[in-house]
Design an enzyme around this catalytic site. Sequence first.
Site, PDB file in Angstrom:
ATOM      1  N   HIS A   6     -10.489   1.278   1.823  1.00  0.00           N
ATOM      2  CA  HIS A   6     -10.219   2.150   2.978  1.00  0.00           C
ATOM      3  C   HIS A   6     -11.764   2.047   3.874  1.00  0.00           C
ATOM      4  CE1 HIS A   6      -8.612   5.867   4.399  1.00  0.00           C
ATOM      5  NE2 HIS A   6      -9.832   5.764   5.138  1.00  0.00           N
TER       6      HIS A   6
ATOM      7  N   HIS B 102      -4.607  -0.723   6.047  1.00  0.00           N
ATOM      8  CA  HIS B 102      -4.170  -0.151   7.194  1.00  0.00           C
ATOM      9  C   HIS B 102      -5.321  -0.276   8.326  1.00  0.00           C
ATOM     10  CE1 HIS B 102      -7.046   2.832   5.143  1.00  0.00           C
ATOM     11  NE2 HIS B 102      -6.113   3.301   4.476  1.00  0.00           N
TER      12      HIS B 102
ATOM     13  N   LYS C 187      -9.647  -0.217  -5.685  1.00  0.00           N
ATOM     14  CA  LYS C 187      -9.806   0.308  -4.416  1.00  0.00           C
ATOM     15  C   LYS C 187     -10.926   1.067  -4.382  1.00  0.00           C
ATOM     16  CE  LYS C 187      -7.955   2.244  -0.756  1.00  0.00           C
ATOM     17  NZ  LYS C 187      -6.556   2.517  -0.060  1.00  0.00           N
TER      18      LYS C 187
ATOM     19  N   HIS D 258       1.420   5.431  -1.764  1.00  0.00           N
ATOM     20  CA  HIS D 258       1.211   6.736  -2.389  1.00  0.00           C
ATOM     21  C   HIS D 258       2.239   6.955  -3.151  1.00  0.00           C
ATOM     22  CE1 HIS D 258      -2.967   6.667  -0.737  1.00  0.00           C
ATOM     23  NE2 HIS D 258      -2.472   6.280   0.319  1.00  0.00           N
TER      24      HIS D 258
ATOM     25  N   ASP E  24       1.382   2.447   3.606  1.00  0.00           N
ATOM     26  CA  ASP E  24       0.704   3.614   3.193  1.00  0.00           C
ATOM     27  C   ASP E  24       1.474   4.943   3.240  1.00  0.00           C
ATOM     28  OD1 ASP E  24      -1.664   4.956   2.905  1.00  0.00           O
ATOM     29  OD2 ASP E  24      -2.541   5.157   4.993  1.00  0.00           O
TER      30      ASP E  24
ATOM     31  N   HIS F 129       0.846  -1.238   0.060  1.00  0.00           N
ATOM     32  CA  HIS F 129       0.128   0.096  -0.035  1.00  0.00           C
ATOM     33  C   HIS F 129       0.811   1.321  -0.076  1.00  0.00           C
ATOM     34  CE1 HIS F 129      -3.559   2.219   1.724  1.00  0.00           C
ATOM     35  NE2 HIS F 129      -2.965   3.075   1.222  1.00  0.00           N
TER      36      HIS F 129
HETATM   37  O1  DOR Z   1      -3.342   9.149   5.917  1.00  0.00           O
HETATM   38  C1  DOR Z   1      -3.803   8.923   4.863  1.00  0.00           C
HETATM   39  N1  DOR Z   1      -3.358   9.559   3.515  1.00  0.00           N
HETATM   40  N2  DOR Z   1      -4.594   8.251   4.586  1.00  0.00           N
HETATM   41  C2  DOR Z   1      -5.370   8.023   3.287  1.00  0.00           C
HETATM   42  O2  DOR Z   1      -6.258   7.278   3.152  1.00  0.00           O
HETATM   43  C3  DOR Z   1      -4.961   8.571   2.158  1.00  0.00           C
HETATM   44  C4  DOR Z   1      -3.607   9.144   2.229  1.00  0.00           C
HETATM   45  C5  DOR Z   1      -3.103  10.193   1.238  1.00  0.00           C
HETATM   46  O3  DOR Z   1      -3.417  10.032   0.075  1.00  0.00           O
HETATM   47  O4  DOR Z   1      -2.639  11.305   1.555  1.00  0.00           O
HETATM   48 ZN    ZN Z   2      -3.336   5.067   1.811  1.00  0.00          ZN
END
Ligand code: DOR
Ligand code: ZN
Length: 355
Positions: A141, A179, A104, A21, A252, A19
């Site tokens: 999520h 998460h 997702k 970003h 995450d 996971h």
């Molecule tokens: O803390 C988070 N940041 N939780 C999420 O679900 C998305 C993520 C983000 O894209 O910044």
């Molecule tokens: Zn995330």
Amino acid sequence: MRNSALHRKIVLRRPDDWHLHLRDGAVLAGVLPASRDFARAIVMPNLVPPVVTARDAAAYRDRILAALPEGQRFTPLMTLYLTEGTDPSDVEAAFRDRLIAAVKLYPAGATTNSASGVRDLDRAMPVLERMAAVGVPLLVHGEVSDPEVDIFDREAVFIERVLAPLRARLPELRVTLEHVTTADGVDYIRGAETNLAGTLTIQHLILNRNHMLAGGIRPHYYCLPIIKREHHRLALRRAAVSGDPRFFLGTDSAPHTVAAKESACGCAGVFSAPVALACLAHVFEEEGALDRLEGFASLHGPAWYGLAPNDERLTLVRRETAIDMPPAVDTGDGPVAVFDPGFPLHWQVITEDSR
Ligand code: DOR
Ligand code: ZN
């Protein structure tokens, strides 16, 4: 996994991040090197606009590959962002072509860039049914966005109101509860007979809500789902070190610039990728479970996604003196602060270049 006496050195199969970003543009280029310890990562689709179609995913994958620094061996595993208008055939074709690994679900309004997410799950049933039939995993999520529900209860309420009914309706659907942050989530996964797994982040294994809120507010610890009470953190740690293959690492890691975090309305997200393995080894050492680190970081995830574990190995060495970690990573959009676990780190990843 090979462990030398006294656990000064650990050799494990190269881990994956289930996971992650990565964003786009200048931030993508800035943060990609921070995932160099990982061979593969499931890449989140919550861009603006989101990655909704197979065509979007192919274009995003190409931008990631183009931004990879020379020599970094990294395979992005793409995902689609589920909307009420997602075309089941597009999902099926993308999965069969191995262009995407999963889809997702962001409940609309639950988190960063989730405005295009799902408001009414009934409207997404045709695509969810197709995913169940074809074997496409649904990444969830797991928080309701109902303003009436306290932010600390949103995961437990999501399980009760949304996830349990969905899984009862579509038992064939393979679901990853992303998460997991509560004992409720851990228990729910443990109690499932099949088709359910969960990822755990670094920060939720290390922090409780006092770390974020007592003695001053620490915006760099703010993420969603929000950091919970200590007894939840302890339940997550037990799950991580249990050896149960349904639990595995998904950092995450979610970069936001320092300016966006240190604001009157700061963004949610913790950028943990650069220190993820050093922190994880620390946690497993504290739990007396270094022999289970490889399962959690490198074996359970591939098994769940039907992939082979990586052939390459990665070495972690425990240094006597604390290792230096950069406080921030520069991107063309500004610096992004690196997760500070609040204690010195001693485990260092040894790469080919630093050997
Ligand atoms: O803390 C988070 N940041 N939780 C999420 O679900 C998305 C993520 C983000 O894209 O910044
Ligand atoms: Zn995330």
